[in-house]
Design a protein around this motif. Structure first.
Motif, PDB file in Angstrom:
ATOM      1  N   GLY A 108       0.773  -1.240   0.000  1.00 46.45           N
ATOM      2  CA  GLY A 108       0.000   0.000   0.000  1.00 46.45           C
ATOM      3  C   GLY A 108       0.802   1.285   0.000  1.00 46.45           C
ATOM      4  O   GLY A 108       0.248   2.339   0.315  1.00 46.45           O
ATOM      5  N   GLU A 109       2.063   1.245  -0.367  1.00 51.06           N
ATOM      6  CA  GLU A 109       2.853   2.486  -0.415  1.00 51.06           C
ATOM      7  C   GLU A 109       2.328   3.418  -1.499  1.00 51.06           C
ATOM      8  O   GLU A 109       2.203   4.621  -1.291  1.00 51.06           O
ATOM      9  CB  GLU A 109       4.331   2.151  -0.671  1.00 51.06           C
ATOM     10  N   GLU A 110       2.000   2.844  -2.642  1.00 44.33           N
ATOM     11  CA  GLU A 110       1.581   3.655  -3.789  1.00 44.33           C
ATOM     12  C   GLU A 110       0.240   4.360  -3.573  1.00 44.33           C
ATOM     13  O   GLU A 110      -0.059   5.332  -4.246  1.00 44.33           O
ATOM     14  CB  GLU A 110       1.509   2.794  -5.056  1.00 44.33           C
ATOM     15  N   ILE A 111      -0.556   3.891  -2.634  1.00 45.12           N
ATOM     16  CA  ILE A 111      -1.858   4.521  -2.391  1.00 45.12           C
ATOM     17  C   ILE A 111      -1.863   5.328  -1.094  1.00 45.12           C
ATOM     18  O   ILE A 111      -2.919   5.658  -0.564  1.00 45.12           O
ATOM     19  CB  ILE A 111      -2.999   3.479  -2.395  1.00 45.12           C
ATOM     20  N   GLY A 112      -0.679   5.643  -0.575  1.00 42.08           N
ATOM     21  CA  GLY A 112      -0.623   6.528   0.588  1.00 42.08           C
ATOM     22  C   GLY A 112       0.070   5.976   1.811  1.00 42.08           C
ATOM     23  O   GLY A 112      -0.339   6.275   2.926  1.00 42.08           O
ATOM     24  N   LEU A 113       1.109   5.186   1.649  1.00 46.46           N
ATOM     25  CA  LEU A 113       1.916   4.674   2.771  1.00 46.46           C
ATOM     26  C   LEU A 113       1.066   3.860   3.749  1.00 46.46           C
ATOM     27  O   LEU A 113       1.285   3.888   4.964  1.00 46.46           O
ATOM     28  CB  LEU A 113       2.627   5.823   3.501  1.00 46.46           C
ATOM     29  N   VAL A 114       0.120   3.123   3.217  1.00 49.11           N
ATOM     30  CA  VAL A 114      -0.835   2.390   4.047  1.00 49.11           C
ATOM     31  C   VAL A 114      -0.143   1.335   4.908  1.00 49.11           C
ATOM     32  O   VAL A 114      -0.378   1.253   6.117  1.00 49.11           O
ATOM     33  CB  VAL A 114      -1.927   1.737   3.163  1.00 49.11           C
ATOM     34  N   GLY A 115       0.719   0.512   4.307  1.00 43.41           N
ATOM     35  CA  GLY A 115       1.372  -0.564   5.051  1.00 43.41           C
ATOM     36  C   GLY A 115       2.325  -0.066   6.121  1.00 43.41           C
ATOM     37  O   GLY A 115       2.305  -0.550   7.261  1.00 43.41           O
ATOM     38  N   SER A 116       3.172   0.901   5.776  1.00 46.47           N
ATOM     39  CA  SER A 116       4.128   1.402   6.769  1.00 46.47           C
ATOM     40  C   SER A 116       3.428   2.190   7.871  1.00 46.47           C
ATOM     41  O   SER A 116       3.842   2.145   9.033  1.00 46.47           O
ATOM     42  CB  SER A 116       5.217   2.249   6.106  1.00 46.47           C
ATOM     43  N   SER A 117       2.336   2.882   7.534  1.00 49.26           N
ATOM     44  CA  SER A 117       1.552   3.573   8.575  1.00 49.26           C
ATOM     45  C   SER A 117       0.930   2.566   9.532  1.00 49.26           C
ATOM     46  O   SER A 117       0.916   2.771  10.748  1.00 49.26           O
ATOM     47  CB  SER A 117       0.460   4.434   7.945  1.00 49.26           C
ATOM     48  N   HIS A 118       0.420   1.461   8.986  1.00 49.09           N
ATOM     49  CA  HIS A 118      -0.138   0.412   9.853  1.00 49.09           C
ATOM     50  C   HIS A 118       0.956  -0.167  10.755  1.00 49.09           C
ATOM     51  O   HIS A 118       0.725  -0.406  11.944  1.00 49.09           O
ATOM     52  CB  HIS A 118      -0.777  -0.697   9.019  1.00 49.09           C
ATOM     53  N   PHE A 119       2.141  -0.375  10.182  1.00 51.44           N
ATOM     54  CA  PHE A 119       3.256  -0.904  10.961  1.00 51.44           C
ATOM     55  C   PHE A 119       3.561   0.008  12.150  1.00 51.44           C
ATOM     56  O   PHE A 119       3.723  -0.461  13.273  1.00 51.44           O
ATOM     57  CB  PHE A 119       4.498  -1.052  10.082  1.00 51.44           C
ATOM     58  N   THR A 120       3.649   1.320  11.913  1.00 49.34           N
ATOM     59  CA  THR A 120       3.989   2.232  13.015  1.00 49.34           C
ATOM     60  C   THR A 120       2.822   2.421  13.988  1.00 49.34           C
ATOM     61  O   THR A 120       3.038   2.751  15.147  1.00 49.34           O
ATOM     62  CB  THR A 120       4.479   3.598  12.492  1.00 49.34           C
ATOM     63  N   ASP A 121       1.591   2.208  13.511  1.00 47.59           N
ATOM     64  CA  ASP A 121       0.431   2.281  14.417  1.00 47.59           C
ATOM     65  C   ASP A 121       0.294   1.030  15.274  1.00 47.59           C
ATOM     66  O   ASP A 121      -0.215   1.091  16.390  1.00 47.59           O
ATOM     67  CB  ASP A 121      -0.866   2.475  13.617  1.00 47.59           C
TER      68      ASP A 121
END
Length: 197
Positions: A108-121
């Motif tokens: 989900g990086e291409e649609i707004g850093l979805v995966g990395s945001s979930h990781f940090t959340d």
């Protein structure tokens, strides 16, 4: 010199109806961990494994055709997996890194850093134990031996470290282009906004 705007009110009006269809999909990050000698200190090495699909406004190709993501970002994902494989081979011989190493393939990086945001959340380790994040995005298209390294100003010693490592490998010395800022259009931003260099 200031000029007046060229905009003006039109005497007509129009109504536009737009029908949107919301779609939902499931996706996953893939995370591997190599436990270090100090389990309260972690380093993250990450790369996004999603891509632009059929091209579009963010694509380097204007054609509506499969945009399979060889550089953006199969190159970064391959580099991250190669590093994980090499560290794992050393660990099989009894070696342990000082820090716990987390190898992350983000979605989900291409649609707004979805995966990395979930990781940090919702991190798999305490967020305050992560001392730094290395993000590899589009590392496969070296031109004129130039290497761009972003975020060297996010922690004391990063700029010197990058320069020293570059100079220590004479056969592969790069023409470094660095930037200080930790924000940018990739997964490292999710970490930097949480004060992780």
């Amino acid at each position: 010199l200031f000029r007046s705007p060229h905009s003006l009110a039109l005497p007509e009006s129009s109504t536009v109806a737009l029908a949107l269809k919301r779609t939902r999909a499931s996706t996953s990050n893939v995370v591997g961990r190599l436990v270090g000698r100090d389990t309260l200190r972690a380093l993250v090495m990450g790369a996004h494994y999603d891509h632009l699909g059929m091209g579009g406004s963010s694509s380097l190709s204007s054609a509506h055709a499969p945009h399979v993501g060889a550089d953006d970002n199969a190159s970064g994902t391959s580099a991250m997996l190669t590093a994980a494989e090499r560290f794992a081979a050393r660990a099989k011989k009894g070696w342990r890194p000082e820090h716990t190493l987390l190898f992350c393939a983000f979605s989900g990086e291409e649609i707004g850093l979805v995966g990395s945001s979930h990781f940090t959340d919702d991190p798999p380790v305490e967020l305050n134990t992560i001392e730094a994040m290395l993000n590899m995005d589009m590392v496969g298209r070296l031109r004129k031996n130039q290497l761009q390294v972003m975020g060297v100003g996010t922690a004391a010693g990063f700029h010197e470290f990058v320069t020293t490592v570059n100079q220590s490998v004479p056969m592969a010395r790069f023409d470094l282009k660095t930037s200080e800022d930790g924000y940018g259009p990739s997964d490292h931003s999710s970490f930097y906004k949480r004060d992780i260099p």
